[in-house]
Design a protein around this motif. Sequence first.
Motif, PDB file in Angstrom:
ATOM      1  N   SER A  67       1.501   0.306   8.925  1.00 22.81           N
ATOM      2  CA  SER A  67       0.606  -0.530   9.725  1.00 22.81           C
ATOM      3  C   SER A  67       0.835  -0.368  11.223  1.00 22.81           C
ATOM      4  CB  SER A  67       0.760  -1.998   9.320  1.00 22.81           C
ATOM      5  OG  SER A  67       2.097  -2.443   9.476  1.00 22.81           O
ATOM      6  N   TRP A  90      -1.402   3.157  12.302  1.00 21.07           N
ATOM      7  CA  TRP A  90      -2.561   3.158  11.411  1.00 21.07           C
ATOM      8  C   TRP A  90      -3.348   4.460  11.458  1.00 21.07           C
ATOM      9  CZ3 TRP A  90      -6.993   4.181  14.006  1.00 21.07           C
ATOM     10  CH2 TRP A  90      -6.971   3.966  15.394  1.00 21.07           C
ATOM     11  N   TRP A 149      -0.390   4.254   1.443  1.00 17.88           N
ATOM     12  CA  TRP A 149      -1.105   5.252   2.223  1.00 17.88           C
ATOM     13  C   TRP A 149      -0.934   5.126   3.743  1.00 17.88           C
ATOM     14  CZ3 TRP A 149      -3.648   1.416  -0.576  1.00 17.88           C
ATOM     15  CH2 TRP A 149      -4.306   0.436   0.170  1.00 17.88           C
ATOM     16  N   PRO A 199     -10.657   8.231   4.089  1.00 11.77           N
ATOM     17  CA  PRO A 199     -10.832   6.922   3.440  1.00 11.77           C
ATOM     18  C   PRO A 199     -10.018   5.834   4.137  1.00 11.77           C
ATOM     19  CG  PRO A 199     -10.392   8.643   1.815  1.00 11.77           C
ATOM     20  CD  PRO A 199     -10.142   9.259   3.156  1.00 11.77           C
ATOM     21  N   ARG A 200     -10.573   4.622   4.165  1.00 12.66           N
ATOM     22  CA  ARG A 200      -9.921   3.442   4.743  1.00 12.66           C
ATOM     23  C   ARG A 200      -9.492   3.676   6.189  1.00 12.66           C
ATOM     24  NH1 ARG A 200      -7.629   3.956  -0.539  1.00 12.66           N
ATOM     25  NH2 ARG A 200      -5.972   5.203   0.400  1.00 12.66           N
ATOM     26  N   SER A 201     -10.317   4.423   6.906  1.00 13.26           N
ATOM     27  CA  SER A 201      -9.951   4.795   8.275  1.00 13.26           C
ATOM     28  C   SER A 201     -11.219   5.121   9.058  1.00 13.26           C
ATOM     29  CB  SER A 201      -9.019   6.011   8.255  1.00 13.26           C
ATOM     30  OG  SER A 201      -8.857   6.564   9.533  1.00 13.26           O
ATOM     31  N   SER A 202     -11.104   5.077  10.372  1.00  8.86           N
ATOM     32  CA  SER A 202     -12.216   5.498  11.231  1.00  8.86           C
ATOM     33  C   SER A 202     -12.141   6.968  11.581  1.00  8.86           C
ATOM     34  CB  SER A 202     -12.201   4.672  12.529  1.00  8.86           C
ATOM     35  OG  SER A 202     -11.010   4.920  13.263  1.00  8.86           O
ATOM     36  N   ASN A 207       0.847  -1.196   0.000  1.00  5.10           N
ATOM     37  CA  ASN A 207       0.000   0.000   0.000  1.00  5.10           C
ATOM     38  C   ASN A 207       0.877   1.238   0.000  1.00  5.10           C
ATOM     39  OD1 ASN A 207      -0.042   1.574   2.783  1.00  5.10           O
ATOM     40  ND2 ASN A 207       0.148  -0.613   3.286  1.00  5.10           N
TER      41      ASN A 207
END
Length: 488
Positions: free
Chosen positions: A381, A384, A378, A476-479, A376
């Motif tokens: 890990s 995060w 972005w 995006p792709r996150s809380s 990835n």
Amino acid sequence: MNRKIEGWSYALLSALCGIYIILRAWKIPITVDESTTAVIHVQRTVLDTLFYTKEANPNNHILNTVGIKFFTGIFDWWPIVVRLPVMIGAGLYLWASVMLSKRLSQSSWVRLFTFALLIGNPYLLEFFALARGYGLGAGLMMMALWQAWLFLESNEGKYLRTSIILAGLAVYANFTLLLFFAPFTGLLFLAALQMNPSLSSWWGKSKQALAVLAGWLALWYLPLSRLSEHPEMKFFTNIDTPVAAVSDSVRAAIHNYAYFGNDTVRILTWAIILFVAAVWVVVLRKWWRNGRRFASDPALFMIAILPGALLTNIVIVHLADTHYLQARLGLFYYPLFALHVGVAAAWLWQSPKWMAVALMLPVISLTGLNLGRNYNLWVASEWWFDPGTYIVIDYLKATYESEGRNEPYSLDTHHVMQNSLDFHLTLDPRGYGKYAKLVQYHGLRPPQRNTDFYYAVSTEEVKDIMDAYEYVLWIPRSSCVLLRKKQQ
């Protein structure tokens, strides 16, 4: 395989790996621990950095910190410049991996398999684009192993000296690599004695390397004695067994993906342990038959480093009453394990070749599948919660310009995201500080109602202030979410 095709294969794999690392270094915002290094540790004097004269902090990876200080002094605080030392480590790692792979076997397939495995761990690749000492240490460690192989082949003292220099630099990149340094130097000097049985001959080959070793030990005495008193050295993890440490590294390498159902981590953990144990049994037999001489085969020496490092780790855990290494601290174990697999494949290739294929095919298939699934551009890990930094800043910039403001917005955030934003709003040369001013650093606390924007780790965090704020941006792709104070 044609040697020209093999050479182009190395070049292609190295280029793809290098491009991936560079793109990550360019696109991913500075993470929390990188920011700590930049904002706090790089600002210290070189003397304080080298010897921990004011504060001994495990987060201060000395060689990486000094490298950042040097490069940012020349090129300013661009994020990719901050990550330049570790990217140099990535280059060293790639070069040494190619060189070691080429030495392992007469088979091009085994050599390429080993190289692909050495660069096939997505978790390891992450740390070649993050301004921490782990990736830099791994690169220097691999270079030390390469120079040691050359010494075992040639019995030339210059390679012995260079290998000790590089191994010591690896420790300066991350003191965890003392677990590698101790068995590496001990076994290497033992091999030197086996190749040069007379004391005068051994001294002639080893005296410069011994002087380097003495120099490293003298330099490390103060920082290590001060670092040993830091409470984080004892309580940084709660991993109490070597098996649990292997499981943590497996979980990180596969990003906890359930390839074989809920027992994937357990299955892979025990597969690795049993495989390594089988390799050690074979090595012991070869070592015994070769007159207990590690110098008889450089591959035997390479295999011996991993059990030596593990034994050193076990001894330290029991003597210091501390814990085993979590995944990022134990990153240096991965290339040592990959070399185990490469050596095993090389030995099996000398038997009926189907045995080597039976090992190589499933291993490289799972490695490729895992790498393809987990690459990835972005997020890191381990951290995060930091991928939204650029997205938030770009939103604030666009809003600032569309509203024609002359003063920066006030911004607060959950404490884990503060460091990343702080770096980009204060040090980043792109002038993001024009658009927002971050509140003073604070620990964990409930969200306040006194800033124009609040950047939250989740909607749950800000449920108590939603009467005063409204959602304006979802990462995006996150809380994570960005809130703006409602207009009165």
